[in-house]
Design a protein around this motif. Structure first.
Motif, PDB file in Angstrom:
ATOM      1  N   GLU A  97     -84.773   1.875  57.831  1.00 50.06           N
ATOM      2  CA  GLU A  97     -83.305   1.872  57.980  1.00 50.06           C
ATOM      3  C   GLU A  97     -82.824   3.065  58.793  1.00 50.06           C
ATOM      4  OE1 GLU A  97     -81.437   1.780  54.156  1.00 50.06           O
ATOM      5  OE2 GLU A  97     -82.075  -0.280  53.757  1.00 50.06           O
ATOM      6  N   GLU A  98     -83.362   4.236  58.512  1.00 50.09           N
ATOM      7  CA  GLU A  98     -82.953   5.443  59.242  1.00 50.09           C
ATOM      8  C   GLU A  98     -83.337   5.345  60.712  1.00 50.09           C
ATOM      9  OE1 GLU A  98     -80.996   7.828  58.290  1.00 50.09           O
ATOM     10  OE2 GLU A  98     -80.922   7.382  56.148  1.00 50.09           O
ATOM     11  N   CYS A  99     -84.494   4.776  60.998  1.00 51.82           N
ATOM     12  CA  CYS A  99     -84.915   4.594  62.393  1.00 51.82           C
ATOM     13  C   CYS A  99     -83.983   3.624  63.109  1.00 51.82           C
ATOM     14  CB  CYS A  99     -86.356   4.108  62.463  1.00 51.82           C
ATOM     15  SG  CYS A  99     -87.557   5.388  62.036  1.00 51.82           S
ATOM     16  N   ARG A 100     -83.600   2.563  62.438  1.00 53.11           N
ATOM     17  CA  ARG A 100     -82.684   1.597  63.044  1.00 53.11           C
ATOM     18  C   ARG A 100     -81.322   2.212  63.337  1.00 53.11           C
ATOM     19  NH1 ARG A 100     -84.687  -3.303  59.248  1.00 53.11           N
ATOM     20  NH2 ARG A 100     -86.246  -4.107  60.696  1.00 53.11           N
ATOM     21  N   ALA A 101     -80.928   3.205  62.559  1.00 50.48           N
ATOM     22  CA  ALA A 101     -79.628   3.855  62.744  1.00 50.48           C
ATOM     23  C   ALA A 101     -79.652   4.880  63.883  1.00 50.48           C
ATOM     24  CB  ALA A 101     -79.194   4.537  61.451  1.00 50.48           C
ATOM     25  N   GLY A 102     -80.831   5.190  64.402  1.00 48.77           N
ATOM     26  CA  GLY A 102     -80.952   6.210  65.440  1.00 48.77           C
ATOM     27  C   GLY A 102     -81.484   5.646  66.740  1.00 48.77           C
ATOM     28  N   PRO A 103     -82.106   6.499  67.530  1.00 40.91           N
ATOM     29  CA  PRO A 103     -82.563   6.102  68.863  1.00 40.91           C
ATOM     30  C   PRO A 103     -83.875   5.326  68.890  1.00 40.91           C
ATOM     31  CG  PRO A 103     -83.138   8.381  68.470  1.00 40.91           C
ATOM     32  CD  PRO A 103     -82.352   7.911  67.260  1.00 40.91           C
ATOM     33  N   VAL A 104     -84.523   5.164  67.747  1.00 43.15           N
ATOM     34  CA  VAL A 104     -85.860   4.576  67.697  1.00 43.15           C
ATOM     35  C   VAL A 104     -85.802   3.068  67.942  1.00 43.15           C
ATOM     36  CG1 VAL A 104     -87.844   4.149  66.196  1.00 43.15           C
ATOM     37  CG2 VAL A 104     -86.704   6.369  66.145  1.00 43.15           C
ATOM     38  N   GLU A 105     -86.680   2.602  68.820  1.00 39.52           N
ATOM     39  CA  GLU A 105     -86.825   1.157  69.059  1.00 39.52           C
ATOM     40  C   GLU A 105     -88.122   0.615  68.468  1.00 39.52           C
ATOM     41  OE1 GLU A 105     -86.129  -0.107  73.096  1.00 39.52           O
ATOM     42  OE2 GLU A 105     -84.570   1.409  73.356  1.00 39.52           O
ATOM     43  N   TRP A 106     -89.114   1.477  68.324  1.00 42.89           N
ATOM     44  CA  TRP A 106     -90.418   1.057  67.813  1.00 42.89           C
ATOM     45  C   TRP A 106     -90.860   2.042  66.743  1.00 42.89           C
ATOM     46  CZ3 TRP A 106     -92.296  -3.462  69.570  1.00 42.89           C
ATOM     47  CH2 TRP A 106     -91.822  -3.929  70.776  1.00 42.89           C
ATOM     48  N   LEU A 107     -91.127   1.531  65.549  1.00 39.03           N
ATOM     49  CA  LEU A 107     -91.701   2.345  64.485  1.00 39.03           C
ATOM     50  C   LEU A 107     -93.121   1.849  64.265  1.00 39.03           C
ATOM     51  CD1 LEU A 107     -91.450   4.556  62.336  1.00 39.03           C
ATOM     52  CD2 LEU A 107     -90.568   2.805  60.765  1.00 39.03           C
ATOM     53  N   HIS A 108     -94.075   2.724  64.491  1.00 40.14           N
ATOM     54  CA  HIS A 108     -95.495   2.397  64.380  1.00 40.14           C
ATOM     55  C   HIS A 108     -96.040   2.897  63.044  1.00 40.14           C
ATOM     56  CE1 HIS A 108     -95.793   1.889  68.857  1.00 40.14           C
ATOM     57  NE2 HIS A 108     -94.799   2.752  68.811  1.00 40.14           N
ATOM     58  N   VAL A 109     -97.037   2.211  62.534  1.00 41.34           N
ATOM     59  CA  VAL A 109     -97.769   2.704  61.370  1.00 41.34           C
ATOM     60  C   VAL A 109     -99.227   2.288  61.528  1.00 41.34           C
ATOM     61  CG1 VAL A 109     -97.324   0.672  59.894  1.00 41.34           C
ATOM     62  CG2 VAL A 109     -97.825   2.892  58.847  1.00 41.34           C
ATOM     63  N   ASP A 110    -100.117   3.224  61.264  1.00 38.97           N
ATOM     64  CA  ASP A 110    -101.554   2.951  61.206  1.00 38.97           C
ATOM     65  C   ASP A 110    -101.947   3.016  59.742  1.00 38.97           C
ATOM     66  OD1 ASP A 110    -101.870   2.864  63.992  1.00 38.97           O
ATOM     67  OD2 ASP A 110    -102.202   5.028  64.099  1.00 38.97           O
ATOM     68  N   PHE A 111    -102.906   2.176  59.356  1.00 39.29           N
ATOM     69  CA  PHE A 111    -103.330   2.190  57.960  1.00 39.29           C
ATOM     70  C   PHE A 111    -104.747   1.666  57.847  1.00 39.29           C
ATOM     71  CE2 PHE A 111    -100.631  -1.518  58.814  1.00 39.29           C
ATOM     72  CZ  PHE A 111    -101.525  -2.556  58.591  1.00 39.29           C
ATOM     73  N   GLU A 112    -105.396   2.076  56.775  1.00 40.25           N
ATOM     74  CA  GLU A 112    -106.712   1.545  56.439  1.00 40.25           C
ATOM     75  C   GLU A 112    -106.544   0.085  56.024  1.00 40.25           C
ATOM     76  OE1 GLU A 112    -109.671   3.151  56.554  1.00 40.25           O
ATOM     77  OE2 GLU A 112    -108.764   5.040  57.233  1.00 40.25           O
TER      78      GLU A 112
END
Length: 135
Positions: A97-112
């Motif tokens: 939600e916070e990323c959507r409210a700001g300048p971010v267009e892509w939120l990445h996550v790496d995981f096992e």
């Protein structure tokens, strides 16, 4: 049995190196090592989400930014005494939600692989192809 204190979530809440190090060590079952968490958060992070019961830090996740449109979700941690209660999911949801409210267009996550069901459930993230190398 006493009443459990309410759970409070916050974006960019004040944290200490000690409490983040303790939580991280407990959540990932490794020896506690003091690291400059606060300095790193201030220098590299768009923000972070905390979960507290009273004054106790029981959950944390960090959103690191490239300074532009990309951000990366790191260090999603929930104390073992609170795992399985939805705190981790709420941390991630609030970070998105916070990323959507700001300048971010892509939120990445790496995981096992074992963490895939957590990150891919409820359409939090969609799977993509990626590469990684140990350095």
């Amino acid at each position: 049995m006493g009443t459990m204190e309410p759970l409070n979530y916050a974006w960019r809440d004040d944290v200490s190196d000690q409490e983040v190090a303790s939580l991280h060590a407990a959540a990932f079952a490794h020896a506690e090592e003091m690291e400059p968490w606060v300095e790193r958060l201030q220098r590299h992070s768009l923000g972070w989400v905390t979960a507290r019961r009273g004054s106790d830090l029981v959950g944390f996740c960090n959103v690191v930014t490239d300074g532009g449109r990309h951000a990366f979700l790191l260090d999603t941690s929930v104390h073992p005494d609170h795992q399985g209660s939805g705190i981790g999911r709420e941390l991630v949801r609030r970070a998105i939600e916070e990323c959507r409210a700001g300048p971010v267009e892509w939120l990445h996550v790496d995981f096992e692989v074992a963490a895939g069901p957590f990150y891919l459930a409820d359409e939090l993230f969609r799977p993509t192809a990626a590469g990684i190398v140990d350095v």
